[in-house]
Design a protein around this motif. Sequence first.
Motif, PDB file in Angstrom:
ATOM      1  N   LYS A  13       3.498   5.731  -4.254  1.00 55.61           N
ATOM      2  CA  LYS A  13       3.820   5.380  -2.867  1.00 55.61           C
ATOM      3  C   LYS A  13       2.589   5.134  -2.009  1.00 55.61           C
ATOM      4  O   LYS A  13       2.617   4.330  -1.094  1.00 55.61           O
ATOM      5  CB  LYS A  13       4.694   6.457  -2.235  1.00 55.61           C
ATOM      6  CG  LYS A  13       6.105   6.438  -2.771  1.00 55.61           C
ATOM      7  CD  LYS A  13       7.012   7.337  -1.983  1.00 55.61           C
ATOM      8  CE  LYS A  13       8.424   7.190  -2.524  1.00 55.61           C
ATOM      9  NZ  LYS A  13       9.395   7.851  -1.681  1.00 55.61           N
ATOM     10  N   SER A  14       1.501   5.853  -2.284  1.00 58.79           N
ATOM     11  CA  SER A  14       0.299   5.694  -1.459  1.00 58.79           C
ATOM     12  C   SER A  14      -0.720   4.750  -2.088  1.00 58.79           C
ATOM     13  O   SER A  14      -1.785   4.511  -1.508  1.00 58.79           O
ATOM     14  CB  SER A  14      -0.341   7.052  -1.190  1.00 58.79           C
ATOM     15  OG  SER A  14      -0.738   7.644  -2.408  1.00 58.79           O
ATOM     16  N   LYS A  15      -0.419   4.252  -3.273  1.00 57.00           N
ATOM     17  CA  LYS A  15      -1.288   3.302  -3.983  1.00 57.00           C
ATOM     18  C   LYS A  15      -2.697   3.841  -4.192  1.00 57.00           C
ATOM     19  O   LYS A  15      -3.697   3.170  -3.939  1.00 57.00           O
ATOM     20  CB  LYS A  15      -1.317   1.965  -3.247  1.00 57.00           C
ATOM     21  CG  LYS A  15       0.042   1.303  -3.201  1.00 57.00           C
ATOM     22  CD  LYS A  15       0.028   0.014  -2.438  1.00 57.00           C
ATOM     23  CE  LYS A  15       1.441  -0.545  -2.449  1.00 57.00           C
ATOM     24  NZ  LYS A  15       1.788  -1.267  -1.258  1.00 57.00           N
ATOM     25  N   VAL A  16      -2.755   5.100  -4.649  1.00 57.94           N
ATOM     26  CA  VAL A  16      -4.019   5.711  -5.041  1.00 57.94           C
ATOM     27  C   VAL A  16      -3.869   6.182  -6.483  1.00 57.94           C
ATOM     28  O   VAL A  16      -2.764   6.236  -7.013  1.00 57.94           O
ATOM     29  CB  VAL A  16      -4.417   6.908  -4.128  1.00 57.94           C
ATOM     30  CG1 VAL A  16      -4.643   6.433  -2.704  1.00 57.94           C
ATOM     31  CG2 VAL A  16      -3.395   8.005  -4.173  1.00 57.94           C
ATOM     32  N   SER A  17      -4.986   6.534  -7.106  1.00 55.53           N
ATOM     33  CA  SER A  17      -4.923   6.994  -8.495  1.00 55.53           C
ATOM     34  C   SER A  17      -4.202   8.343  -8.564  1.00 55.53           C
ATOM     35  O   SER A  17      -4.101   9.067  -7.562  1.00 55.53           O
ATOM     36  CB  SER A  17      -6.329   7.135  -9.071  1.00 55.53           C
ATOM     37  OG  SER A  17      -7.005   8.215  -8.451  1.00 55.53           O
ATOM     38  N   GLN A  18      -3.709   8.674  -9.739  1.00 64.16           N
ATOM     39  CA  GLN A  18      -3.044   9.966  -9.920  1.00 64.16           C
ATOM     40  C   GLN A  18      -4.033  11.107  -9.719  1.00 64.16           C
ATOM     41  O   GLN A  18      -3.662  12.161  -9.208  1.00 64.16           O
ATOM     42  CB  GLN A  18      -2.393  10.051 -11.302  1.00 64.16           C
ATOM     43  CG  GLN A  18      -1.137   9.218 -11.395  1.00 64.16           C
ATOM     44  CD  GLN A  18      -0.389   9.436 -12.686  1.00 64.16           C
ATOM     45  OE1 GLN A  18      -0.568  10.437 -13.378  1.00 64.16           O
ATOM     46  NE2 GLN A  18       0.474   8.493 -13.036  1.00 64.16           N
ATOM     47  N   LYS A  19      -5.276  10.913 -10.081  1.00 62.15           N
ATOM     48  CA  LYS A  19      -6.308  11.936  -9.881  1.00 62.15           C
ATOM     49  C   LYS A  19      -6.492  12.196  -8.385  1.00 62.15           C
ATOM     50  O   LYS A  19      -6.545  13.350  -7.947  1.00 62.15           O
ATOM     51  CB  LYS A  19      -7.628  11.477 -10.524  1.00 62.15           C
ATOM     52  CG  LYS A  19      -8.823  12.340 -10.222  1.00 62.15           C
ATOM     53  CD  LYS A  19      -8.787  13.658 -10.959  1.00 62.15           C
ATOM     54  CE  LYS A  19     -10.101  14.388 -10.790  1.00 62.15           C
ATOM     55  NZ  LYS A  19      -9.976  15.689 -10.186  1.00 62.15           N
ATOM     56  N   ALA A  20      -6.573  11.121  -7.605  1.00 63.47           N
ATOM     57  CA  ALA A  20      -6.740  11.270  -6.151  1.00 63.47           C
ATOM     58  C   ALA A  20      -5.514  11.937  -5.540  1.00 63.47           C
ATOM     59  O   ALA A  20      -5.631  12.822  -4.684  1.00 63.47           O
ATOM     60  CB  ALA A  20      -6.986   9.915  -5.503  1.00 63.47           C
ATOM     61  N   ALA A  21      -4.335  11.540  -5.996  1.00 64.44           N
ATOM     62  CA  ALA A  21      -3.099  12.138  -5.481  1.00 64.44           C
ATOM     63  C   ALA A  21      -3.032  13.621  -5.830  1.00 64.44           C
ATOM     64  O   ALA A  21      -2.621  14.441  -4.998  1.00 64.44           O
ATOM     65  CB  ALA A  21      -1.886  11.404  -6.043  1.00 64.44           C
ATOM     66  N   ALA A  22      -3.445  13.981  -7.031  1.00 65.58           N
ATOM     67  CA  ALA A  22      -3.453  15.392  -7.448  1.00 65.58           C
ATOM     68  C   ALA A  22      -4.433  16.195  -6.607  1.00 65.58           C
ATOM     69  O   ALA A  22      -4.130  17.327  -6.197  1.00 65.58           O
ATOM     70  CB  ALA A  22      -3.803  15.506  -8.935  1.00 65.58           C
ATOM     71  N   ASP A  23      -5.604  15.619  -6.320  1.00 65.21           N
ATOM     72  CA  ASP A  23      -6.597  16.295  -5.486  1.00 65.21           C
ATOM     73  C   ASP A  23      -6.078  16.498  -4.066  1.00 65.21           C
ATOM     74  O   ASP A  23      -6.270  17.555  -3.469  1.00 65.21           O
ATOM     75  CB  ASP A  23      -7.911  15.505  -5.450  1.00 65.21           C
ATOM     76  CG  ASP A  23      -8.646  15.517  -6.786  1.00 65.21           C
ATOM     77  OD1 ASP A  23      -8.302  16.370  -7.646  1.00 65.21           O
ATOM     78  OD2 ASP A  23      -9.549  14.679  -6.966  1.00 65.21           O
ATOM     79  N   ILE A  24      -5.419  15.484  -3.520  1.00 65.19           N
ATOM     80  CA  ILE A  24      -4.865  15.570  -2.165  1.00 65.19           C
ATOM     81  C   ILE A  24      -3.772  16.632  -2.104  1.00 65.19           C
ATOM     82  O   ILE A  24      -3.737  17.448  -1.183  1.00 65.19           O
ATOM     83  CB  ILE A  24      -4.330  14.196  -1.704  1.00 65.19           C
ATOM     84  CG1 ILE A  24      -5.493  13.225  -1.508  1.00 65.19           C
ATOM     85  CG2 ILE A  24      -3.502  14.325  -0.425  1.00 65.19           C
ATOM     86  CD1 ILE A  24      -5.074  11.775  -1.387  1.00 65.19           C
TER      87      ILE A  24
END
Length: 90
Positions: A13-24
């Motif tokens: 949904k936010s069009k970021v990598s899964q790594k970035a989403a996990a960090d957020i």
Amino acid sequence: MNKEELVKEISKKSKVSQKAAADILAATIDTVQKTVAKGKKVTLVGFGTFEARKRKARTGRNPQTGAAIKIAAKTVPAFSAGKKFKDAVK
């Protein structure tokens, strides 16, 4: 939905990598936990409020023996859903 599925959905949904989403997600959860542990509220308008609530000491019963036991007072985390969240669940 587990954490992995949530990370995938946030990533999509936010069009970021899964790594970035996990960090957020990890940073968000950590911040909420630390803030509530300090006794402060975290309010996300439309979603809900995370807070620490105090429970009074009380008398309970041992289910096996029926004997009365004292339950000490303690502070527990609590979540109250916001109106938009409640309406979405209906």
